[in-house]
Scaffold this active site. Structure first.
Site, PDB file in Angstrom:
ATOM      1  N   HIS A  66       0.700  -1.442   0.060  1.00 37.26           N
ATOM      2  CA  HIS A  66      -0.430  -0.203  -0.085  1.00 37.26           C
ATOM      3  C   HIS A  66       1.191   0.802   0.424  1.00 37.26           C
ATOM      4  CE1 HIS A  66      -3.183  -2.792   2.065  1.00 37.26           C
ATOM      5  NE2 HIS A  66      -3.371  -3.200   0.674  1.00 37.26           N
ATOM      6  N   HIS A 120      -1.428  -8.325   4.978  1.00 37.14           N
ATOM      7  CA  HIS A 120       0.510  -7.631   5.112  1.00 37.14           C
ATOM      8  C   HIS A 120       0.248  -6.481   3.942  1.00 37.14           C
ATOM      9  CE1 HIS A 120       0.961 -12.132   6.251  1.00 37.14           C
ATOM     10  NE2 HIS A 120      -0.012 -12.177   4.224  1.00 37.14           N
ATOM     11  N   CYS A 121      -0.798  -5.641   4.568  1.00 36.91           N
ATOM     12  CA  CYS A 121      -0.514  -4.457   3.658  1.00 36.91           C
ATOM     13  C   CYS A 121      -0.384  -4.139   2.413  1.00 36.91           C
ATOM     14  CB  CYS A 121       0.580  -3.132   4.537  1.00 36.91           C
ATOM     15  SG  CYS A 121       0.321  -2.816   5.953  1.00 36.91           S
ATOM     16  N   SER A 122      -1.200  -5.789   1.710  1.00 37.55           N
ATOM     17  CA  SER A 122      -0.843  -5.385   0.527  1.00 37.55           C
ATOM     18  C   SER A 122      -2.066  -6.336  -0.329  1.00 37.55           C
ATOM     19  CB  SER A 122       0.477  -6.376  -0.230  1.00 37.55           C
ATOM     20  OG  SER A 122       0.188  -5.800  -1.372  1.00 37.55           O
TER      21      SER A 122
END
Ligand SMILES: Cc1ncc(COP(=O)(O)O)c(C=O)c1O
Length: 393
Positions: free
Chosen positions: A113, A351-353
């Protein structure tokens, strides 16, 4: 070189925990903690300001860190801007570039992100997304196909924080140059694991954490900012340390990199990062790369061999990070059980993605990631834990 089992002793937490979350933040070796303590105990003072001896010492240490970082990535010292993390470095570029209405930026479908939201957030700038292939990499030709006359920048992560796949950034860099497009590399998952040479790779910007592969403290990071491009970047954060003179309402900016660094630095952190680079240089990045590759392959094979476990990623291109799921179990529960029953620190979630997971049609994974302080016993422990847990499903 010291043996990796000896190196492990520099990370006291490993006596208690099996730490498998280095892709989030790495453990910090004793010499790095000691360097930071030395600053606080013996020469705690601001940098670039006072002329008393300890202030001169802390300033020299900070500039020494800049020099060391520059050498580590084969850049020049005035191309290194200290930041608090990778995210801040990327935001400096996203908010500093002079975009025109209708411009576009190209990213991949597996960005963190931090290398996506800053571009999505720009007004009147379109974010184009290059999709990944089955092997979890972006085909440089697909990036090329997305370029048009309004493309201002390509921003790609070097290694995926979800699948561990390395992108062909060399080829994408060439494509960017041949088409007069700026190029940013997010090196959050590659620095400290694989050699980086900015003269060879030729990015315009490269964003780095200090607290992951480099084994530095949290709160550290830096931006490589190519000299030729630095003056084109608007500065959004001004104040102490960024100007040389003020007359009336006019001010004169400092030279690069200082004009990008307003206010007091994370001085102890940067001194710690400097020591961390010495630490990595002592082991040698090539030794780290080889050892971590061996561990990663073993990690992948072991997890893959457990029935009911699905592994994502491509064994031919996987670097220190393996994502997987246990069929029938919630990833959150699996990581919680591993922690509470076996002291295994492992991450679960998106996982911030979120786009990475969407690209393969799932919404969360368990992720094991290693560094040179891990050993084969750690992998065995994870394997044993997972085998037991998989029987619950
Ligand atoms: C690929 C990638 N980019 C950016 C970031 C953000 O890094 P930082 O926490 O240093 O801002 C991360 C963090 O995990 C990452 O993996």
């Amino acid at each position: 070189m010291r043996e990796f089992e000896e190196i492990r002793k520099d990370f006291p937490m490993l006596k208690e925990f099996t730490y498998l979350d280095s892709a989030s933040t790495s453990l910090t070796p004793i010499p790095v903690v000691e360097a930071m303590n030395d600053y606080y105990y013996n020469y705690n003072s601001n940098t670039g300001r006072g002329n008393y001896r300890i202030a001169i010492k802390s300033t020299a240490k900070l500039e020494d860190a800049r020099e060391k970082i520059a050498k580590f990535i084969n850049g020049n010292h005035d191309e290194i801007v200290f930041t608090k993390n990778t995210t801040e470095a990327i935001n400096m570029v996203a908010n500093g570039l002079r975009f025109e209405k209708g411009d576009n930026v190209i990213v991949s479908s597996i960005e963190h992100h931090s290398n996506l939201v800053p571009w999505l957030n720009l007004n009147d700038v379109k974010t184009k997304i290059a999709k990944i292939n089955n092997d979890y990499t972006v085909n440089p030709e697909d990036v090329f196909d997305l370029i048009d006359e309004s493309t201002k920048l390509i921003a790609i992560s070097h290694i995926s924080n979800v699948f561990g796949s390395m992108q062909d950034v060399e080829e994408i860099s060439k494509i960017a140059k041949e088409n007069s497009v700026l190029f940013l590399v997010d090196a959050a998952q590659s620095v400290g694991y694989t050699p980086i040479n900015v003269k060879k790779l030729n990015p315009d910007f490269m964003a780095f954490p200090g607290h992951k592969g480099l084994l530095g403290p949290v709160g550290t990071g830096f931006l490589y900012l190519k000299k030729e491009i630095a003056d084109d970047l608007m500065i959004k954060n001004l104040g102490g340390g960024t100007v040389t003179n003020i007359e009336g309402d006019e001010f004169r900016l400092e030279d690069i990199p200082y004009k990008f660094e307003s206010g007091t630095h994370n001085i102890s952190g940067i001194i710690g990062l400097s020591k961390a680079i010495d630490y990595i240089n002592n082991i040698k990045i090539e030794n780290i790369r080889k050892y971590c590759n061996k561990l990663t392959n073993e990690l992948y094979e072991k997890i893959h061999s457990i029935k009911k476990v699905e592994v994502y990623g491509n064994l031919n291109n996987i670097h220190h990070t393996v994502s997987f799921n246990v069929r029938g179990l919630n990833p959150y529960d699996v990581s919680k059980i591993l922690d509470e029953t076996s002291n295994i620190c492992i991450r679960s979630g998106f996982h911030c993605s979120i786009p990475s997971l969407q690209s393969i049609g799932i919404n969360s994974t368990i992720r094991a990631s290693i560094h040179c302080y891990n050993n084969f016993k750690d992998l065995e422990k994870l394997y044993d834990g997972l085998k037991l847990i998989s029987q619950l499903s």
